[in-house]
Design a protein around this motif. Sequence first.
Motif: not given
Length: 124
Positions: A73-90
Amino acid sequence: QEQQQPATSWQSHEDFESALAVPLQPLRQQQQSSAFLTSPLSSSTFWRYTPSNGKPIVTRQLPEIDGEKTARRVVPNEVFEVSEERRGVISGVVFLHLAGGGWLFDSKPGVGVMCVKQEEEQEQ
């Protein structure tokens, strides 16, 4: 006048697939695998969960907005680390793979911004 009946009626996807002599499953898999533009990250990025409704969110098991949820669970204003980003084509939605597991998304169609990249947020 008598209406003409179609020469063949399909009872299932399998009937249709065998009539075509083209398996649909590989096509479905290809569509799913090419539905994202993956951005390899040379290093992790940090994002902040900033929902307009102010409510916590549960991460997803896959990069899908309505996908199966995890226990994280992630709460508002929580900062988290991201290891991968995927953009949806559509959709254009950027799916974020959290370093500790699970997926979130930068925006939700019809709702708005959900997460903001830390460097972008600091520039404003």
